[in-house]
Scaffold this motif. Structure first.
Motif, PDB file in Angstrom:
ATOM      1  N   GLU A   1       0.832  -1.219   0.000  1.00 11.78           N
ATOM      2  CA  GLU A   1       0.000   0.000   0.000  1.00 11.78           C
ATOM      3  C   GLU A   1       0.864   1.266   0.000  1.00 11.78           C
ATOM      4  O   GLU A   1       0.348   2.376  -0.159  1.00 11.78           O
ATOM      5  N   ASN A   2       2.153   1.108   0.234  1.00 12.89           N
ATOM      6  CA  ASN A   2       3.038   2.271   0.327  1.00 12.89           C
ATOM      7  C   ASN A   2       2.985   3.150  -0.906  1.00 12.89           C
ATOM      8  O   ASN A   2       2.693   2.678  -2.014  1.00 12.89           O
ATOM      9  N   ASP A   3       3.337   4.412  -0.714  1.00 18.54           N
ATOM     10  CA  ASP A   3       3.673   5.234  -1.868  1.00 18.54           C
ATOM     11  C   ASP A   3       4.938   4.658  -2.493  1.00 18.54           C
ATOM     12  O   ASP A   3       5.689   3.927  -1.845  1.00 18.54           O
ATOM     13  N   TYR A   4       5.171   4.987  -3.760  1.00 11.20           N
ATOM     14  CA  TYR A   4       6.371   4.502  -4.437  1.00 11.20           C
ATOM     15  C   TYR A   4       7.533   5.457  -4.159  1.00 11.20           C
ATOM     16  O   TYR A   4       7.393   6.667  -4.333  1.00 11.20           O
ATOM     17  N   VAL A   5       8.653   4.906  -3.729  1.00 18.11           N
ATOM     18  CA  VAL A   5       9.815   5.740  -3.412  1.00 18.11           C
ATOM     19  C   VAL A   5      10.987   5.291  -4.285  1.00 18.11           C
ATOM     20  O   VAL A   5      11.211   4.092  -4.479  1.00 18.11           O
ATOM     21  N   ILE A   6      11.695   6.257  -4.813  1.00 18.18           N
ATOM     22  CA  ILE A   6      12.819   5.969  -5.715  1.00 18.18           C
ATOM     23  C   ILE A   6      13.879   7.042  -5.497  1.00 18.18           C
ATOM     24  O   ILE A   6      13.549   8.176  -5.123  1.00 18.18           O
ATOM     25  N   THR A   7      15.156   6.665  -5.688  1.00 17.34           N
ATOM     26  CA  THR A   7      16.205   7.658  -5.445  1.00 17.34           C
ATOM     27  C   THR A   7      17.466   7.310  -6.238  1.00 17.34           C
ATOM     28  O   THR A   7      17.449   6.416  -7.079  1.00 17.34           O
ATOM     29  N   GLY A   8      18.545   8.038  -5.934  1.00 13.94           N
ATOM     30  CA  GLY A   8      19.835   7.779  -6.572  1.00 13.94           C
ATOM     31  C   GLY A   8      20.605   6.735  -5.778  1.00 13.94           C
ATOM     32  O   GLY A   8      20.024   5.860  -5.135  1.00 13.94           O
ATOM     33  N   TYR A   9      21.915   6.863  -5.818  1.00 13.81           N
ATOM     34  CA  TYR A   9      22.774   5.832  -5.215  1.00 13.81           C
ATOM     35  C   TYR A   9      22.997   6.048  -3.725  1.00 13.81           C
ATOM     36  O   TYR A   9      23.529   5.182  -3.054  1.00 13.81           O
ATOM     37  N   ARG A  10      22.596   7.202  -3.181  1.00 14.38           N
ATOM     38  CA  ARG A  10      22.759   7.449  -1.732  1.00 14.38           C
ATOM     39  C   ARG A  10      21.452   6.981  -1.072  1.00 14.38           C
ATOM     40  O   ARG A  10      20.658   7.774  -0.597  1.00 14.38           O
ATOM     41  N   ASP A  11      21.246   5.666  -1.063  1.00 16.08           N
ATOM     42  CA  ASP A  11      19.876   5.164  -0.929  1.00 16.08           C
ATOM     43  C   ASP A  11      19.565   4.344   0.314  1.00 16.08           C
ATOM     44  O   ASP A  11      18.408   3.973   0.525  1.00 16.08           O
ATOM     45  N   HIS A  12      20.552   4.068   1.165  1.00 19.52           N
ATOM     46  CA  HIS A  12      20.298   3.140   2.279  1.00 19.52           C
ATOM     47  C   HIS A  12      19.161   3.632   3.169  1.00 19.52           C
ATOM     48  O   HIS A  12      18.287   2.867   3.559  1.00 19.52           O
ATOM     49  N   ILE A  13      19.210   4.908   3.493  1.00 17.30           N
ATOM     50  CA  ILE A  13      18.287   5.425   4.511  1.00 17.30           C
ATOM     51  C   ILE A  13      16.882   5.592   3.929  1.00 17.30           C
ATOM     52  O   ILE A  13      15.887   5.318   4.605  1.00 17.30           O
ATOM     53  N   HIS A  14      16.796   6.014   2.662  1.00 13.75           N
ATOM     54  CA  HIS A  14      15.479   6.104   2.023  1.00 13.75           C
ATOM     55  C   HIS A  14      14.805   4.734   2.007  1.00 13.75           C
ATOM     56  O   HIS A  14      13.604   4.615   2.228  1.00 13.75           O
ATOM     57  N   ALA A  15      15.621   3.694   1.748  1.00 21.45           N
ATOM     58  CA  ALA A  15      15.069   2.341   1.702  1.00 21.45           C
ATOM     59  C   ALA A  15      14.544   1.935   3.073  1.00 21.45           C
ATOM     60  O   ALA A  15      13.432   1.413   3.206  1.00 21.45           O
ATOM     61  N   ILE A  16      15.338   2.202   4.103  1.00 26.27           N
ATOM     62  CA  ILE A  16      14.942   1.767   5.451  1.00 26.27           C
ATOM     63  C   ILE A  16      13.699   2.532   5.912  1.00 26.27           C
ATOM     64  O   ILE A  16      12.750   1.939   6.421  1.00 26.27           O
ATOM     65  N   LYS A  17      13.678   3.834   5.685  1.00 29.46           N
ATOM     66  CA  LYS A  17      12.517   4.611   6.133  1.00 29.46           C
ATOM     67  C   LYS A  17      11.248   4.194   5.365  1.00 29.46           C
ATOM     68  O   LYS A  17      10.133   4.257   5.892  1.00 29.46           O
ATOM     69  N   THR A  18      11.419   3.725   4.136  1.00 27.22           N
ATOM     70  CA  THR A  18      10.248   3.273   3.372  1.00 27.22           C
ATOM     71  C   THR A  18       9.742   1.937   3.898  1.00 27.22           C
ATOM     72  O   THR A  18       8.566   1.614   3.721  1.00 27.22           O
ATOM     73  N   GLY A  19      10.630   1.181   4.533  1.00 25.48           N
ATOM     74  CA  GLY A  19      10.156  -0.080   5.105  1.00 25.48           C
ATOM     75  C   GLY A  19      11.091  -1.260   4.912  1.00 25.48           C
ATOM     76  O   GLY A  19      10.803  -2.360   5.376  1.00 25.48           O
ATOM     77  N   ALA A  20      12.204  -1.054   4.216  1.00 28.50           N
ATOM     78  CA  ALA A  20      13.147  -2.165   4.019  1.00 28.50           C
ATOM     79  C   ALA A  20      13.791  -2.517   5.362  1.00 28.50           C
ATOM     80  O   ALA A  20      14.251  -1.623   6.074  1.00 28.50           O
ATOM     81  N   PRO A  21      13.833  -3.794   5.728  1.00 25.09           N
ATOM     82  CA  PRO A  21      14.480  -4.175   6.990  1.00 25.09           C
ATOM     83  C   PRO A  21      15.967  -3.803   6.974  1.00 25.09           C
ATOM     84  O   PRO A  21      16.682  -4.165   6.035  1.00 25.09           O
ATOM     85  N   PRO A  22      16.455  -3.090   8.007  1.00 21.27           N
ATOM     86  CA  PRO A  22      17.869  -2.644   8.014  1.00 21.27           C
ATOM     87  C   PRO A  22      18.848  -3.795   7.877  1.00 21.27           C
ATOM     88  O   PRO A  22      19.889  -3.637   7.241  1.00 21.27           O
ATOM     89  N   ARG A  23      18.517  -4.945   8.439  1.00 22.78           N
ATOM     90  CA  ARG A  23      19.471  -6.063   8.342  1.00 22.78           C
ATOM     91  C   ARG A  23      19.600  -6.522   6.885  1.00 22.78           C
ATOM     92  O   ARG A  23      20.681  -6.947   6.454  1.00 22.78           O
ATOM     93  N   GLU A  24      18.527  -6.423   6.123  1.00 25.26           N
ATOM     94  CA  GLU A  24      18.613  -6.803   4.700  1.00 25.26           C
ATOM     95  C   GLU A  24      19.403  -5.763   3.895  1.00 25.26           C
ATOM     96  O   GLU A  24      20.116  -6.104   2.950  1.00 25.26           O
ATOM     97  N   VAL A  25      19.262  -4.503   4.294  1.00 21.35           N
ATOM     98  CA  VAL A  25      20.062  -3.458   3.618  1.00 21.35           C
ATOM     99  C   VAL A  25      21.543  -3.696   3.903  1.00 21.35           C
ATOM    100  O   VAL A  25      22.380  -3.672   2.998  1.00 21.35           O
ATOM    101  N   MET A  26      21.862  -3.974   5.172  1.00 24.35           N
ATOM    102  CA  MET A  26      23.270  -4.229   5.508  1.00 24.35           C
ATOM    103  C   MET A  26      23.774  -5.481   4.795  1.00 24.35           C
ATOM    104  O   MET A  26      24.895  -5.495   4.262  1.00 24.35           O
ATOM    105  N   ALA A  27      22.938  -6.527   4.755  1.00 26.96           N
ATOM    106  CA  ALA A  27      23.353  -7.762   4.077  1.00 26.96           C
ATOM    107  C   ALA A  27      23.600  -7.497   2.588  1.00 26.96           C
ATOM    108  O   ALA A  27      24.492  -8.099   1.984  1.00 26.96           O
ATOM    109  N   GLU A  28      22.833  -6.581   2.011  1.00 22.70           N
ATOM    110  CA  GLU A  28      23.071  -6.226   0.609  1.00 22.70           C
ATOM    111  C   GLU A  28      24.444  -5.572   0.458  1.00 22.70           C
ATOM    112  O   GLU A  28      25.183  -5.852  -0.486  1.00 22.70           O
ATOM    113  N   LEU A  29      24.786  -4.688   1.402  1.00 23.65           N
ATOM    114  CA  LEU A  29      26.099  -4.039   1.331  1.00 23.65           C
ATOM    115  C   LEU A  29      27.221  -5.080   1.443  1.00 23.65           C
ATOM    116  O   LEU A  29      28.281  -4.918   0.850  1.00 23.65           O
ATOM    117  N   TYR A  30      26.937  -6.142   2.178  1.00 23.02           N
ATOM    118  CA  TYR A  30      27.904  -7.232   2.315  1.00 23.02           C
ATOM    119  C   TYR A  30      27.852  -8.176   1.107  1.00 23.02           C
ATOM    120  O   TYR A  30      28.608  -9.137   1.042  1.00 23.02           O
TER     121      TYR A  30
END
Lengths: 326, 337
Positions: free
Chosen positions: B60-89
């Motif tokens: 149901e979320n609004d659609y959020v999109i951004t550039g490459y400085r994207d970790h925090i936008h993703a987390i605030k939109t709802g992405a689990p932080p551990r998955e964001v960190m795992a992606e960086l790894y």
């Protein structure tokens, strides 16, 4: 069955798919009120309205990007680019976005867009309206590239492209829009993958795609009069390439020629012949030949243009060379 | 906004700062590869804007999109932080299954439609997301976060024009941090006030605000989002902000002075909001210290642990996700001969 022109076949595919699925939209320059440069969407603006037949400003990169964005949320945009030369402006959104989003997202998102564009030479359109560029798109991971040779494929492959979940580039040709062929009245589909043997023969394989298929067919007729039996293979899909059909034909004829309207370097012919070397090198009993455009920007002057672009006689002469007749 | 929300938002911003600090450490330890662009200093913008949008509610979320400085936008939109960190790894459990990395975080389940590394490319993609939402009549909007540097791409001008003529429900958020990579805005951009570049040129509503004060960000974002959602028209909102770290990890920041950095650090969004909350008696200095400790523990014991312990993608799956892995033979073939 009804005799149908290439442009009418495209129009019919649009119409049927738009009637079936409200998520299908068309976008492009002059496709709506003006009816489309090649009439491929004529009459559809009145039927489906401005929110589904979207006249775009001359901003190829961004309206392609808008189509891609819409496709990420379930829309099925058919994007018309008036000439493949102009598709160069949209390379960022096609190559950097549409082709990569599925992969970069780990398969979470997809970009089921169709981009239709004529890529060929017509008559004295000069360098900036005569690009072919199939070789550029076929080198990009994450895209499908197809080249319908006539109304049957123009209709059936567009229908398949709209329903496929991948970004599909359909390369048409200015000189084929009025080409006519009998096609069934009932709905049908033609798959996006697979080369097709469209004339059987035993002495030499002539491989073409897009308009060069017709050059191969004309050359085959002439070769038949010389007692040479040519098999003609239409590649249909440039990405992926159906190497199996090519291999089978070459193993039958032992001789091969590839005809492309584009320039030769890093081209369709290079790719096909390399594939043959890898798949069935020992089946060959003579040197393969490429028929291709001169390595020049396409000139305006009609004599120069004619000299730059391959024709059926070039394919015929090339085939004689492969056959060791000249 | 009640006190609990204020505390939560402060905690979120501190979390985002600590999260980025920790990615910096992991990068120095070579646990994270490639390019890494950190958001530190700009937290109030993504936090404040997305607080006023529909986020954290899945599809149901609004659609959020951004550039490459994207970790925090993703987390605030709802992405689990551990998955964001795992992606960086680069792990299989990461947001993009390790195929994207820092610059390409995606979470389709939360309508986080990705981070993109071609500057300005998200403009048309965002307008397309909005076109899709409008076509489907879902009342969702698209929110596109980009820096001031993106506004010198052709996609900016092309997309502002089309978003305006087609009345697309998209909010363009310009995070004006004053630098396009390492070039100051005065040296790259004829009109330094970005919001002025769309109002008469593209007949689009626009405004400029302080991006370091989260309450000001939220107030401005609410008005803009209400307008986009209710009027089904685009809006361009500019926030004046500053990134405390370099453009990316290889940036020695030789293009700006220590004095300028010190001036902006006085306007640290976390400091500003902390001070406000302490002065209003919402919390005490000691509460913030406790919050920081709790966040650090969460990052270390949950997020980093998850990233460290997760498996890498299988090499045998190298070619998955290039095209549809289960295509319908009716459309794809093989050709019946």
């Amino acid at each position: 069955m009804a005799e149908t022109a290439y442009w009418e076949a495209i129009r019919r595919a649009h119409d049927e798919e738009m009637a079936r699925d409200p998520m299908v939209i068309a976008m492009g320059e002059d496709i709506g009120v003006a009816g489309g440069t090649y009439k491929a969407t004529s009459g559809l603006f009145d039927k489906y309205g401005e929110t589904r037949i979207i006249d775009c400003p001359i901003s190829e990169n961004s309206y392609t990007g808008i189509g891609i964005g819409a496709s990420m949320v379930g829309m099925r945009p058919i994007i018309e680019i008036m000439s493949i030369n102009f598709a160069l402006l949209a390379l960022d959104t096609i190559v950097n976005a549409a082709a990569k989003i599925r992969y970069m997202s780990g398969g979470q998102l997809e970009c089921p867009i169709v981009m239709r564009t004529p890529g060929g030479t017509a008559h004295q359109l000069a360098a900036q309206h005569s690009a072919r560029l199939a070789r550029m798109f076929m080198s990009t991971s994450g895209l499908r590239v197809v080249t319908p040779r006539g109304p049957l494929d123009a209709y059936g492959m567009l229908k398949s492209a709209i329903r496929s979940n991948d970004p599909v580039i359909i390369i048409e040709h200015e000189q084929m829009y009025n080409l006519k062929e009998e096609i069934p009245d009932e709905e049908f589909f033609r798959p996006l993958e697979g080369a097709e043997v469209i004339r059987e023969g035993t002495d030499i394989t002539l491989i073409g795609y897009n308009y060069s298929v017709h050059l191969c067919m004309a050359a085959a007729e002439r070769l038949a009069k010389d007692g040479i039996s040519a098999e003609v293979v239409d590649l249909r899909s440039l990405k992926p390439i159906d190497r199996e059909t090519i291999r089978k034909s070459v193993e039958k004829t032992h001789k091969v020629l590839v005809a492309e309207e584009d320039e030769a370097p890093v081209g369709v012919g290079s790719e096909i012949i390399t594939g043959i070397m890898e798949d069935c090198f020992f089946a060959l009993d003579s040197q393969p030949v490429r028929i291709h455009a001169a390595d020049v920007p396409v000139p305006y002057n009609h004599k120069l243009e004619k000299a730059a672009i391959p024709n059926a006689d070039d394919v015929y002469q090339g085939a004689l060379k492969v056959m060791g007749k000249i | 906004m009640n006190d609990a929300d204020k505390k939560r938002l402060l905690r979120e911003m501190i979390f985002y700062r600590r999260f980025e600090d920790r990615t910096f450490e992991a990068y120095m330890e070579r646990k994270i590869g490639g390019f890494l662009h950190l958001y530190s200093g700009q937290e109030a913008v993504a936090t404040g804007v997305l607080e006023m949008a529909v986020v954290g509610k899945g599809k149901e979320n609004d659609y959020v999109i951004t550039g490459y400085r994207d970790h925090i936008h993703a987390i605030k939109t709802g992405a689990p932080p551990r998955e964001v960190m795992a992606e960086l790894y680069g792990k299989e459990t990461g947001s993009s299954k390790g195929r994207g990395g820092s610059m390409h975080i995606f979470d389709a389940n939360q309508n986080f439609m990705g981070g993109y590394a071609l500057v300005g490319q998200p403009f048309p993609l965002a307008a397309g997301l909005a076109l899709g939402a409008k076509h489907k009549g879902t009342k969702q909007i698209a929110i596109c976060f980009l820096g001031d540097g993106a506004n010198n791409q052709g996609t900016f001008h092309e997309t502002m024009n089309m978003a305006s003529i087609w009345n697309l429900p998209v909010l363009f958020v310009c995070e004006n941090n004053g630098y396009a990579i390492g070039t100051h805005i005065a040296r790259s951009t004829a009109q330094p006030s970005q919001y002025k570049r769309v109002d008469t040129a593209y007949n689009m509503k626009s405004s400029q605000h302080d991006g370091m004060d989260i309450e000001e960000v939220m107030a401005a974002a609410k008005q803009a989002i209400d307008y986009v959602r209710n009027e089904e028209k685009p809006y361009f909102i500019e926030f004046m902000t500053y990134r405390f770290r370099g453009h990316s990890m290889s940036d020695a920041k030789g293009y700006r002075t220590k004095e300028e950095e010190a001036e902006w650090e006085k306007r640290d969004p976390i400091k500003i909001f902390s001070k406000k909350l302490i002065e209003a008696g919402v919390l005490k200095e000691a509460d913030i210290k406790a919050m920081e400790k709790e966040i650090d523990d969460e990052i270390e014991n949950d997020i980093i642990k998850f990233a460290e312990e997760s498996p890498e993608p299988k090499v045998e799956e190298l070619t998955r996700y290039v095209l549809d892995d289960n295509p319908d033979p009716r459309w794809i073939g093989p050709l019946q001969k």
